[in-house]
Design a protein around this motif. Structure first.
Motif, mmCIF file in Angstrom:
data_model
loop_
_atom_site.group_PDB
_atom_site.id
_atom_site.type_symbol
_atom_site.label_atom_id
_atom_site.label_comp_id
_atom_site.label_asym_id
_atom_site.label_seq_id
_atom_site.Cartn_x
_atom_site.Cartn_y
_atom_site.Cartn_z
ATOM 1 N N LYS A 1 48.827 37.827 41.918
ATOM 2 C CA LYS A 1 48.874 36.366 41.798
ATOM 3 C C LYS A 1 49.273 36.013 40.375
ATOM 4 N N ILE B 1 49.116 33.217 37.435
ATOM 5 C CA ILE B 1 48.384 32.028 37.001
ATOM 6 C C ILE B 1 48.933 31.584 35.649
ATOM 7 N N SER B 2 48.684 30.340 35.318
ATOM 8 C CA SER B 2 49.053 29.829 34.001
ATOM 9 C C SER B 2 47.769 29.672 33.195
ATOM 10 N N GLN C 1 52.338 32.169 31.343
ATOM 11 C CA GLN C 1 52.324 32.701 32.703
ATOM 12 C C GLN C 1 51.777 34.127 32.678
ATOM 13 N N GLU D 1 37.684 31.319 40.953
ATOM 14 C CA GLU D 1 38.821 31.276 40.011
ATOM 15 C C GLU D 1 38.368 31.610 38.597
ATOM 16 N N VAL E 1 39.960 34.115 35.585
ATOM 17 C CA VAL E 1 40.328 33.528 34.286
ATOM 18 C C VAL E 1 39.546 34.217 33.174
#
Length: 197
Positions: free
Chosen positions: A42, A44-45, A50, A156, A160
């Motif tokens: 996946k 993600i930003s 990125q 999430e 992160v």
């Protein structure tokens, strides 16, 4: 784009696969099928950058120890998962971290410690939040969080946190290498001057 290889580890049935599929696909499967190995990806930003996450969902069974060693050696960071309703899984993450430290030859390893199944906390909790937080505080480069894969609660954040820990660890290591390089260059220059004299 930066690439991060992250391994999810923990005993069987703690919710590693559920966390990964909730994060990548936003789905939750009520049935439990033991995992041998699954790889999820996946993008993600994070902080305007990125990041491609390659998530390796490992088997919770003991017979796959050799595969685990290979994943550990090739990975940037780790998500160690236990179930807050099963104290034996909490003990398991301690030995898994020891295995990581042995394979990485360092105590300095980016980890997110996750107490999963907090939707079952009322009445069924067997591992207190303070126990998880206390364990994470003893490990360098470790964040702690409790989640519910079933309810997509704080899932999430786990990933992160993992990227943030890896980035902080890699940046710190780059700085250390840069400082050592400067010191070595200084020593070479001063040694060279002495020889000229």
């Amino acid at each position: 784009m930066r690439h991060f290889k992250i391994v999810l580890m923990g005993a069987g049935g703690v919710g590693k696969t559920s966390m990964a599929t909730q994060f990548v696909e936003q789905t939750f499967d009520e049935t439990y099928e033991p995992t041998i190995e699954e790889i999820h990806k996946k993008t993600i930003s994070l902080d305007g950058e990125q990041c491609l996450l390659e998530l390796i969902d490992t088997a919770g069974m003991e017979q796959f120890t050799q595969m685990r060693d290979l994943y550990i050696k090739k990975s940037d960071g780790f998500i160690l998962v236990y179930s807050i309703v099963d104290p034996t899984t909490f003990e398991d993450v301690k030995s898994i971290r020891e295995q990581i430290v042995r394979n990485k030859l360092s105590e300095q390893v980016p980890i997110v410690l996750v107490g999963n199944k907090k939707d079952l906390a009322t009445g069924e909790r067997a591992v207190e939040r303070t126990s998880g937080a206390g364990l994470a505080a003893r490990w360098p480069h470790c964040r702690f969080i409790e989640t519910s894969a079933r309810e997509f609660n704080d899932i999430e954040e786990v990933f992160v946190y993992a990227v943030q820990e890896i980035k902080a660890f890699q940046d710190m290591r780059k700085k250390r290498v840069s400082v050592l390089h400067k010191e070595a260059t200084k020593r070479r220059k001063s040694t060279g001057k002495c020889q000229v004299m």
